[in-house]
Design a protein around this motif. Structure first.
Motif, PDB file in Angstrom:
ATOM      1  N   VAL A   1      -5.888   9.449   4.568  1.00 25.26           N
ATOM      2  CA  VAL A   1      -4.871   8.759   3.776  1.00 25.26           C
ATOM      3  C   VAL A   1      -3.592   8.512   4.575  1.00 25.26           C
ATOM      4  CG1 VAL A   1      -3.301   9.015   1.824  1.00 25.26           C
ATOM      5  CG2 VAL A   1      -5.722   9.507   1.541  1.00 25.26           C
ATOM      6  N   VAL A   2      -3.083   9.544   5.237  1.00 19.02           N
ATOM      7  CA  VAL A   2      -1.794   9.416   5.926  1.00 19.02           C
ATOM      8  C   VAL A   2      -1.837   8.345   7.026  1.00 19.02           C
ATOM      9  CG1 VAL A   2      -0.058  10.611   7.305  1.00 19.02           C
ATOM     10  CG2 VAL A   2      -1.107  11.768   5.347  1.00 19.02           C
ATOM     11  N   PRO A   3      -2.800   8.371   7.962  1.00 15.06           N
ATOM     12  CA  PRO A   3      -2.835   7.306   8.975  1.00 15.06           C
ATOM     13  C   PRO A   3      -3.044   5.917   8.373  1.00 15.06           C
ATOM     14  CG  PRO A   3      -4.214   9.152   9.643  1.00 15.06           C
ATOM     15  CD  PRO A   3      -3.851   9.380   8.207  1.00 15.06           C
ATOM     16  N   THR A   4      -3.881   5.832   7.323  1.00 12.57           N
ATOM     17  CA  THR A   4      -4.127   4.532   6.690  1.00 12.57           C
ATOM     18  C   THR A   4      -2.849   3.980   6.081  1.00 12.57           C
ATOM     19  OG1 THR A   4      -6.411   5.161   6.187  1.00 12.57           O
ATOM     20  CG2 THR A   4      -5.491   3.289   4.973  1.00 12.57           C
ATOM     21  N   MET A   5      -2.086   4.840   5.392  1.00 11.18           N
ATOM     22  CA  MET A   5      -0.816   4.399   4.812  1.00 11.18           C
ATOM     23  C   MET A   5       0.138   3.900   5.892  1.00 11.18           C
ATOM     24  SD  MET A   5       0.225   7.069   1.809  1.00 11.18           S
ATOM     25  CE  MET A   5      -0.508   6.986   0.175  1.00 11.18           C
ATOM     26  N   LEU A   6       0.192   4.623   6.996  1.00 16.87           N
ATOM     27  CA  LEU A   6       1.111   4.249   8.071  1.00 16.87           C
ATOM     28  C   LEU A   6       0.693   2.938   8.719  1.00 16.87           C
ATOM     29  CD1 LEU A   6       3.567   5.054   9.766  1.00 16.87           C
ATOM     30  CD2 LEU A   6       2.013   6.308  11.276  1.00 16.87           C
ATOM     31  N   ILE A   7      -0.591   2.824   9.064  1.00 11.23           N
ATOM     32  CA  ILE A   7      -1.075   1.616   9.742  1.00 11.23           C
ATOM     33  C   ILE A   7      -1.043   0.406   8.817  1.00 11.23           C
ATOM     34  CG2 ILE A   7      -3.088   0.564  10.836  1.00 11.23           C
ATOM     35  CD1 ILE A   7      -3.874   3.367  11.775  1.00 11.23           C
TER      36      ILE A   7
END
Length: 246
Positions: free
Chosen positions: A26-32
């Motif tokens: 979730v965290v990397p997807t939100m950032l990217i």
């Protein structure tokens, strides 16, 4: 090191909702996913319109993901416990119901919002694109209003399937009809009436504002209205949660 009993209970609730690799995905997807902010920003000739489009729900992947995660937690974790009766095991834990509700609310609702805010602010800082705090406040008020409605319906209806359909119908109706009403009010020049309808879909007002109309007072009114309704929903939900029979 031995942790306190309250922390151990919170860890049980947290791990149930965020088993690996949930946070790792979730965290990397939100950032990217905030790359769409740069795309809209450049397409809008580096204007406010690009930022507004980049932070519009459904278009914004990070906002959609935060809402979907909160929806999953509220309905298919907490709601599933209520439906199956396994919530009893939590209610009989050696912790006050107020504290238990706080732990559930933090895990179900607050954490997805915090992850969205963290990744959005981080991307804004790294990209150099300034995001007005009022836009962040717009999604924040709408998010907590929507998730509090979902959580309340989950506790009241006690069925994940029915709660999902009802929540989508209620929130979809508010967002769609509110946006249509705001759109026609702007076309007709009835900006004073927007104070009453702005809470339903402030993003229509944001788009009009970024195109030259001064609708910030109406947007602020809508944010306060959503925040007030979110608090009311939270109080009712807490009252219903306290009334659950062990």
């Amino acid at each position: 090191m031995r942790h306190s009993r309250g922390f151990q209970i919170f860890r049980i609730i947290f791990r149930e909702r965020y088993r690996e690799p949930t946070l790792e995905l979730v965290v990397p997807t939100m950032l990217i996913a905030n790359i769409f902010l740069s795309a809209f920003y450049e397409r809008g000739n580096f204007s406010l319109l690009g930022v507004v489009l980049g932070f519009t729900p459904v278009i914004s992947v990070s906002e959609t993901l935060a809402f979907a995660l909160g929806l999953r937690n509220a309905i298919f974790v907490t709601g599933d416990h209520v439906y199956k009766g396994s919530i009893i095991s939590f209610l009989t834990m050696p912790v006050r119901r107020e504290t238990l509700f706080l732990y559930i609310y933090l895990s179900d609702v607050v954490l997805p919002w915090f992850l969205w805010l963290l990744t959005s602010v981080l991307y804004s800082s790294l990209s150099g694109i300034e995001v007005p705090s009022l836009i962040l406040a717009t999604f924040t008020a709408g998010y907590f209003f929507s998730l509090n409605v979902v959580l309340l319906l989950t506790i009241l209806l006690r069925s994940p399937g029915v709660a999902t359909l009802t929540s989508m119908f209620v929130l979809g109706s508010i967002f769609v009809f509110g946006g249509a009403l705001g759109y026609y009010q702007i076309l007709e020049g009835n900006t004073s009436l927007l104070y009453l309808s702005s809470f339903a879909n402030p993003y229509v007002l944001w788009i009009a504002d970024s195109l030259g109309k001064n609708l910030v007072p109406q947007i602020i009114t809508g944010i306060w209205a959503e925040a007030f309704l979110a608090v009311i929903m939270l109080i009712i939900t807490f009252t219903k949660f306290r009334g659950l029979e062990p």
